[in-house]
Design a protein around this motif. Structure first.
Motif, PDB file in Angstrom:
ATOM      1  N   GLY A 162       8.310  23.255  29.107  1.00 20.42           N
ATOM      2  CA  GLY A 162       7.338  23.852  30.014  1.00 20.42           C
ATOM      3  C   GLY A 162       7.836  24.072  31.432  1.00 20.42           C
ATOM      4  O   GLY A 162       7.043  24.353  32.330  1.00 20.42           O
ATOM      5  N   TYR A 163       9.119  23.941  31.623  1.00 26.38           N
ATOM      6  CA  TYR A 163       9.674  24.191  32.957  1.00 26.38           C
ATOM      7  C   TYR A 163      10.292  25.579  32.998  1.00 26.38           C
ATOM      8  O   TYR A 163      10.727  26.102  31.983  1.00 26.38           O
ATOM      9  N   ASP A 164      10.343  26.126  34.166  1.00 24.18           N
ATOM     10  CA  ASP A 164      11.049  27.372  34.349  1.00 24.18           C
ATOM     11  C   ASP A 164      12.282  27.143  35.181  1.00 24.18           C
ATOM     12  O   ASP A 164      12.377  26.178  35.943  1.00 24.18           O
ATOM     13  N   LEU A 165      13.194  28.068  35.030  1.00 17.16           N
ATOM     14  CA  LEU A 165      14.500  27.951  35.661  1.00 17.16           C
ATOM     15  C   LEU A 165      14.672  29.072  36.668  1.00 17.16           C
ATOM     16  O   LEU A 165      14.383  30.227  36.369  1.00 17.16           O
ATOM     17  N   ILE A 166      15.131  28.749  37.867  1.00 16.81           N
ATOM     18  CA  ILE A 166      15.528  29.799  38.800  1.00 16.81           C
ATOM     19  C   ILE A 166      16.953  29.521  39.249  1.00 16.81           C
ATOM     20  O   ILE A 166      17.344  28.362  39.413  1.00 16.81           O
ATOM     21  N   VAL A 167      17.712  30.564  39.412  1.00 19.22           N
ATOM     22  CA  VAL A 167      19.108  30.424  39.806  1.00 19.22           C
ATOM     23  C   VAL A 167      19.255  30.839  41.261  1.00 19.22           C
ATOM     24  O   VAL A 167      18.746  31.880  41.668  1.00 19.22           O
ATOM     25  N   CYS A 168      19.920  29.994  42.032  1.00 21.80           N
ATOM     26  CA  CYS A 168      20.051  30.244  43.468  1.00 21.80           C
ATOM     27  C   CYS A 168      21.507  30.127  43.886  1.00 21.80           C
ATOM     28  O   CYS A 168      22.291  29.417  43.260  1.00 21.80           O
ATOM     29  N   SER A 169      21.849  30.794  44.959  1.00 25.70           N
ATOM     30  CA  SER A 169      23.203  30.701  45.496  1.00 25.70           C
ATOM     31  C   SER A 169      23.178  30.957  46.992  1.00 25.70           C
ATOM     32  O   SER A 169      22.379  31.742  47.474  1.00 25.70           O
ATOM     33  N   GLY A 170      24.056  30.274  47.694  1.00 17.40           N
ATOM     34  CA  GLY A 170      24.147  30.468  49.138  1.00 17.40           C
ATOM     35  C   GLY A 170      23.389  29.406  49.912  1.00 17.40           C
ATOM     36  O   GLY A 170      22.362  28.917  49.464  1.00 17.40           O
ATOM     37  N   VAL A 171      23.899  29.083  51.072  1.00 18.41           N
ATOM     38  CA  VAL A 171      23.315  28.000  51.855  1.00 18.41           C
ATOM     39  C   VAL A 171      21.862  28.258  52.222  1.00 18.41           C
ATOM     40  O   VAL A 171      21.061  27.344  52.318  1.00 18.41           O
ATOM     41  N   GLN A 172      21.535  29.508  52.424  1.00 18.89           N
ATOM     42  CA  GLN A 172      20.173  29.795  52.851  1.00 18.89           C
ATOM     43  C   GLN A 172      19.147  29.305  51.817  1.00 18.89           C
ATOM     44  O   GLN A 172      18.058  28.889  52.167  1.00 18.89           O
ATOM     45  N   SER A 173      19.552  29.346  50.558  1.00 23.37           N
ATOM     46  CA  SER A 173      18.614  28.969  49.500  1.00 23.37           C
ATOM     47  C   SER A 173      18.465  27.451  49.360  1.00 23.37           C
ATOM     48  O   SER A 173      17.606  26.987  48.620  1.00 23.37           O
ATOM     49  N   HIS A 174      19.267  26.707  50.074  1.00 17.56           N
ATOM     50  CA  HIS A 174      19.148  25.253  49.981  1.00 17.56           C
ATOM     51  C   HIS A 174      17.746  24.781  50.329  1.00 17.56           C
ATOM     52  O   HIS A 174      17.273  23.761  49.841  1.00 17.56           O
TER      53      HIS A 174
END
Lengths: 321, 321
Positions: free
Chosen positions: A89-101
């Motif tokens: 029941g979880y969703d996954l999001i992919v992030c990259s770059g310091v701003q997304s921290h």
DNA sequence: TTGTATGCGTTATCAT
DNA sequence: ATGATAACGCATACAA
């Protein structure tokens, strides 16, 4: 935006009854429940994630942080992660770059899987200290809120080196990753141990950065110093491909004059001619295990660190000397 | 969790003053502001995204939806998107799979860039109708809240076909993508136009699905029917690679008996021997433009649909017959 | 079984 | 310049 308030009005009930009905609470009668649900459907109701998160203090979203979006093995890794997460029941999001921290401390996500050099270990420890749950794939980090799922780098590097030595190679180059890379450091350690066990051996280390260009640079040096057949262990396939390309353009033949082995078994290695020898591991399993560990962490279960095993993939880029 | 309430208490001010100070509102004096900010830092304050989103009705997050995480050109595309978005204070999250669709109506994101066959156009129109802002990269969709940034598929397909014909080919296969694919349909249309303009021509169409395996399947048919040199236009590089691999294993030579051209110019095409001819376009620019359009849409600015231009990349996988 | 009321952490309006 | 307070949409303890 239509909210439970609108539904309540239209259905002639209170907002709490609506909330109960929507969340399937058995306290509400079958009849009222179906009536409410019908109104909800009619009004095209969709719960507001921000409001729910604010109340429940969870988002049911897991973040995966990657150094960049180009990694050749990210696809499979993410697939492994997604399968496990979605099932729970979880969703996954992919992030990259310091701003997304920021997504981490701001609680947009319930936890994170980190394979991202743009995080310092201090930063990650801070987050852990604040209560955030993390699984790291690219470093060792000791904290109750952090779990590690690491590759068996040492076994892999030893496998690669021993393969070269078994094939009769006594002059060996190693193209390392960046000095800050945990994986690279571990692999180098194992390399040195094998080298020491098999003296005499002509061993040269070249600094790289895990990018293709580093392999190309290494090729220059190796070709310039060439006197007799040599073997090269690139600490990842990306660099091996760079080296491979450069050698292809030279007068030397791969698997005859210059022998190459990489690490990661990325898809591209299957298309090189001769096939690039490398170290393989299941990226999908890596992702799946990391997710399982993270979910246990979120559930406050006791867990140990895990390790992903590796195997040798032979290829004609390495031949008996 | 430390909230503005904690800061207010410790600083001896009201929560509204804290909020003002944190958001840099000039109404609060320099002195109190710095004092408050100091306390915030001391307590390691981080604003809660859910609360802020609930109040402001925006998240400053843009979602990019992809069919899967394996696409060979996603890396560059995402890089292009990220650069534009970050500059404007937005963050990017990458999602895949039907389960993640919820992030859109639940308002976890302020807008979406869609390159994802798991969305039906009806579903997207529903979201648009509800006020969500979308940029689609893989279909035509007419709605005030939707903008399109599409490849110039027709020009690309025509370029590929004319290249084959110019090189003297008169027996041509086309391996199509899935029938539901907008890109595939557009490319096919252009192919047929070129074919009609250059009669007589032996033209055969093979149904594919944009995956490598479809290229392999096509190879079987082509090899079985082989009587004289043929040219094959695979509507994407992925299938071209599959075809390529299969032909390599056969008795026929690429660029001699079977000539191949693809579409997308993925990295792998540079490593094939002979180099795979293909159609190129800037993935980074595609992403950048899509983001710009989305931000304008969010800003309620008037915009037109945009098109990404393509060019021919020659390669020895196609030779003069 | 259903309704009332409170609070989650912010922002913003209105007083002071 | 600062403070009190309502509101965002939802979940839930408690009351009825």
């Amino acid at each position: 935006m239509v909210s439970i308030k609108d539904i309540a009005k239209k259905a002639g009930v209170s907002i709490s009854t609506v909330s109960y009905a929507i969340n399937g609470n058995p306290k509400v009668t079958k009849e009222t429940s179906t009536r409410i649900l019908a109104v909800a459907k009619e009004l095209n109701y969709v719960p507001n994630a921000a409001a729910r998160s604010l109340k429940k203090q969870e988002t049911k979203i897991i973040g995966v942080f990657l150094t960049d979006f180009n990694g050749a093995f990210y696809g499979e890794l993410l697939q492994g992660i997604k399968e496990v997460l979605n099932k729970q029941g979880y969703d996954l999001i992919v992030c990259s770059g310091v701003q997304s921290h920021r997504l981490l401390p701001e609680r947009t996500i319930d936890g994170a899987i980190v394979l991202d050099t743009s995080f310092s270990s201090e930063e990650l420890l801070q987050y852990a200290e604040r209560g955030h749950k993390l699984v790291v794939l690219d470093r060792e980090l000791s904290h109750a809120n952090v779990n590690q799922v690491l590759l068996d780098n040492k076994a892999g590097a030893a496998l690669a080196m021993e393969y070269l030595i078994e094939e009769g190679h006594r002059k060996i180059y190693v193209v390392a990753g960046p000095e800050a890379s945990f994986d690279s450091m571990q692999r180098l350690q194992a390399v040195r141990q094998v080298v020491n066990r098999h003296q005499p051996l002509a061993y040269t280390q070249i600094l790289g950065d895990f990018n293709k260009s580093a392999g190309e640079e290494a090729a220059k040096q190796i070709i310039q110093e060439y006197t007799e057949p040599v073997a090269v262990f690139c600490l990842n396939d990306e660099m091996a491909i760079g080296l491979y390309n450069a050698v292809k353009k030279s007068e030397y033949k791969i698997g005859t004059h210059i022998h190459i082995i990489g690490f990661d078994n990325i898809e591209l290695t299957q298309y090189t001619e001769p096939r690039l020898a490398t170290i393989d591991y299941s990226k999908r399993k890596w992702g799946a295990l990391a997710s399982e560990q993270l979910l246990k962490l979120i559930d406050d279960k006791e867990i140990d660190h895990e390790r992903i095993y590796v195997t040798l993939v032979k290829g004609n880029s390495v031949r008996t000397v």
